[in-house]
Design a protein around this motif. Structure first.
Motif, PDB file in Angstrom:
ATOM      1  N   THR A  90      30.348 -33.959 -14.992  1.00  0.00           N
ATOM      2  CA  THR A  90      29.998 -33.813 -13.579  1.00  0.00           C
ATOM      3  C   THR A  90      30.297 -32.403 -13.089  1.00  0.00           C
ATOM      4  N   LEU A  91      31.435 -31.848 -13.518  1.00  0.00           N
ATOM      5  CA  LEU A  91      31.808 -30.498 -13.108  1.00  0.00           C
ATOM      6  C   LEU A  91      30.834 -29.448 -13.651  1.00  0.00           C
ATOM      7  N   LEU A  92      30.284 -29.700 -14.847  1.00  0.00           N
ATOM      8  CA  LEU A  92      29.394 -28.721 -15.482  1.00  0.00           C
ATOM      9  C   LEU A  92      27.935 -28.903 -15.093  1.00  0.00           C
ATOM     10  N   ASP A  93      27.629 -30.001 -14.417  1.00  0.00           N
ATOM     11  CA  ASP A  93      26.241 -30.284 -14.063  1.00  0.00           C
ATOM     12  C   ASP A  93      25.655 -29.154 -13.221  1.00  0.00           C
ATOM     13  N   GLY A  94      24.535 -28.593 -13.689  1.00  0.00           N
ATOM     14  CA  GLY A  94      23.895 -27.491 -12.989  1.00  0.00           C
ATOM     15  C   GLY A  94      24.416 -26.126 -13.378  1.00  0.00           C
ATOM     16  N   ARG A  95      25.524 -26.082 -14.104  1.00  0.00           N
ATOM     17  CA  ARG A  95      26.110 -24.798 -14.522  1.00  0.00           C
ATOM     18  C   ARG A  95      25.828 -24.480 -15.982  1.00  0.00           C
ATOM     19  N   VAL A  96      25.531 -25.512 -16.761  1.00  0.00           N
ATOM     20  CA  VAL A  96      25.297 -25.349 -18.193  1.00  0.00           C
ATOM     21  C   VAL A  96      23.984 -26.038 -18.529  1.00  0.00           C
ATOM     22  N   SER A  97      23.227 -25.475 -19.460  1.00  0.00           N
ATOM     23  CA  SER A  97      21.943 -26.055 -19.837  1.00  0.00           C
ATOM     24  C   SER A  97      22.140 -27.448 -20.438  1.00  0.00           C
ATOM     25  N   LEU A  98      21.141 -28.301 -20.284  1.00  0.00           N
ATOM     26  CA  LEU A  98      21.239 -29.687 -20.717  1.00  0.00           C
ATOM     27  C   LEU A  98      21.449 -29.819 -22.223  1.00  0.00           C
ATOM     28  N   ASP A  99      20.896 -28.886 -23.008  1.00  0.00           N
ATOM     29  CA  ASP A  99      21.008 -29.005 -24.456  1.00  0.00           C
ATOM     30  C   ASP A  99      22.398 -28.654 -24.983  1.00  0.00           C
ATOM     31  N   ILE A 101      25.341 -29.017 -22.678  1.00  0.00           N
ATOM     32  CA  ILE A 101      26.352 -29.438 -21.712  1.00  0.00           C
ATOM     33  C   ILE A 101      27.393 -30.380 -22.328  1.00  0.00           C
ATOM     34  N   GLU A 102      26.950 -31.313 -23.202  1.00  0.00           N
ATOM     35  CA  GLU A 102      27.912 -32.251 -23.774  1.00  0.00           C
ATOM     36  C   GLU A 102      28.875 -31.547 -24.726  1.00  0.00           C
ATOM     37  N   THR A 103      28.354 -30.646 -25.556  1.00  0.00           N
ATOM     38  CA  THR A 103      29.224 -29.890 -26.464  1.00  0.00           C
ATOM     39  C   THR A 103      30.242 -29.072 -25.694  1.00  0.00           C
ATOM     40  N   ARG A 104      29.772 -28.404 -24.655  1.00  0.00           N
ATOM     41  CA  ARG A 104      30.669 -27.589 -23.835  1.00  0.00           C
ATOM     42  C   ARG A 104      31.704 -28.455 -23.122  1.00  0.00           C
ATOM     43  N   ALA A 105      31.279 -29.623 -22.652  1.00  0.00           N
ATOM     44  CA  ALA A 105      32.203 -30.513 -21.955  1.00  0.00           C
ATOM     45  C   ALA A 105      33.299 -31.002 -22.898  1.00  0.00           C
ATOM     46  N   ARG A 106      32.954 -31.345 -24.131  1.00  0.00           N
ATOM     47  CA  ARG A 106      33.963 -31.802 -25.089  1.00  0.00           C
ATOM     48  C   ARG A 106      34.947 -30.695 -25.413  1.00  0.00           C
ATOM     49  N   GLU A 107      34.455 -29.478 -25.519  1.00  0.00           N
ATOM     50  CA  GLU A 107      35.347 -28.349 -25.793  1.00  0.00           C
ATOM     51  C   GLU A 107      36.346 -28.161 -24.655  1.00  0.00           C
ATOM     52  N   LEU A 109      37.281 -30.397 -22.461  1.00  0.00           N
ATOM     53  CA  LEU A 109      38.180 -31.550 -22.405  1.00  0.00           C
ATOM     54  C   LEU A 109      39.295 -31.415 -23.434  1.00  0.00           C
ATOM     55  N   ASP A 110      38.953 -31.025 -24.647  1.00  0.00           N
ATOM     56  CA  ASP A 110      39.971 -30.857 -25.693  1.00  0.00           C
ATOM     57  C   ASP A 110      40.977 -29.778 -25.304  1.00  0.00           C
ATOM     58  N   VAL A 111      40.498 -28.693 -24.715  1.00  0.00           N
ATOM     59  CA  VAL A 111      41.397 -27.611 -24.282  1.00  0.00           C
ATOM     60  C   VAL A 111      42.359 -28.117 -23.221  1.00  0.00           C
ATOM     61  N   ALA A 112      41.845 -28.873 -22.258  1.00  0.00           N
ATOM     62  CA  ALA A 112      42.693 -29.400 -21.180  1.00  0.00           C
ATOM     63  C   ALA A 112      43.729 -30.378 -21.730  1.00  0.00           C
ATOM     64  N   ILE A 113      43.309 -31.246 -22.659  1.00  0.00           N
ATOM     65  CA  ILE A 113      44.237 -32.207 -23.251  1.00  0.00           C
ATOM     66  C   ILE A 113      45.334 -31.489 -24.021  1.00  0.00           C
ATOM     67  N   LEU A 114      44.939 -30.544 -24.874  1.00  0.00           N
ATOM     68  CA  LEU A 114      45.916 -29.822 -25.689  1.00  0.00           C
ATOM     69  C   LEU A 114      46.889 -29.036 -24.819  1.00  0.00           C
ATOM     70  N   LYS A 115      46.398 -28.428 -23.762  1.00  0.00           N
ATOM     71  CA  LYS A 115      47.264 -27.659 -22.871  1.00  0.00           C
ATOM     72  C   LYS A 115      48.335 -28.549 -22.254  1.00  0.00           C
ATOM     73  N   ARG A 116      47.960 -29.752 -21.803  1.00  0.00           N
ATOM     74  CA  ARG A 116      48.932 -30.670 -21.224  1.00  0.00           C
ATOM     75  C   ARG A 116      49.923 -31.162 -22.279  1.00  0.00           C
TER      76      ARG A 116
END
Length: 212
Positions: A90-99, A101-107, A109-116
């Motif tokens: 949802t945060l990336l919607d409109g900011r990243v191309s559709l092809d 967006i999912e790869t970028r979102a997973r990256e 998410l993993d960064v945020a999880i690891l940081k915490r």
């Protein structure tokens, strides 16, 4: 009298000297074996209040119709602990191309999880669907930081489960009932459905009170 025969010498290759143990040398260029993340899992009983150790990783897994992200937001006491791929998308919607967006979102998410996890903070990840490699990826992040790992499976009626979700859900149920989720790195597992979903009021990350 016949001469005593000498024992035959047999040449054993370097990759055969330790049989099938995990110490067996790898062939040149072969990738290293994955780290063993298996533990002994404990099946929890539903309760109105659940307590996990601070700094734990908790995966809340369910079919899309069960809305695991909304469930986690409702019951997790610690603000900001709940993360989900849906939220990042949802945060990336409109900011990243559709092809991509999912790869970028997973990256992200993993960064945020690891940081915490590296900061010793608790993390709750809500996952729609039953993709085992996705769960394993997150569990390995926590294992690498020596953090406890837990799983909650949210049940819902069969007619609400998408066709593409059913095989993954059936396998997860089978592994849970057979006590096999410890092999996937989870130290505790819990199955919630029906009345137990509404009876659970709070999930907290606290150490147990000292004994008198």
């Amino acid at each position: 009298m016949p001469e005593p025969t000498t024992p035959r010498s047999v040449r054993i290759g370097p990759d055969e000297r330790t049989g099938w143990s995990s110490e067996r040398p790898r062939r040149d260029g072969a990738p290293p074996r994955p780290v063993d993340i298996s533990v002994r899992a404990r099946i929890l009983r539903p309760s109105d209040r659940l307590r996990y150790s601070p700094g734990s990783l908790l995966l809340v897994v369910g079919a899309a119709a069960s809305e695991p992200d909304r469930f986690a937001e409702r019951v997790v006491e610690e603000r900001g602990a709940v993360l989900s791929l849906a939220r990042v998308l949802t945060l990336l919607d409109g900011r990243v191309s559709l092809d991509e967006i999912e790869t970028r979102a997973r990256e992200l998410l993993d960064v945020a999880i690891l940081k915490r996890l590296q900061a010793g903070q608790s993390v709750v990840v809500a996952i729609q669907g039953f993709d085992e490699p996705e769960r394993e990826r997150l569990v390995r992040l926590a294992h690498g930081e020596k953090r406890p790992r837990h799983l909650i499976l949210i049940e819902t009626s069969r007619d609400q489960v998408l066709e593409e979700e059913r095989s993954g859900l059936d396998e997860l149920r089978r592994a849970l009932d057979a006590g096999e989720l410890g092999r996937q790195g989870f130290q505790t597992v819990l199955r919630l459905g029906g009345n137990s979903l509404t009876e659970l009021k709070r999930i907290v990350f606290q150490r147990p009170p000292p004994e008198d």
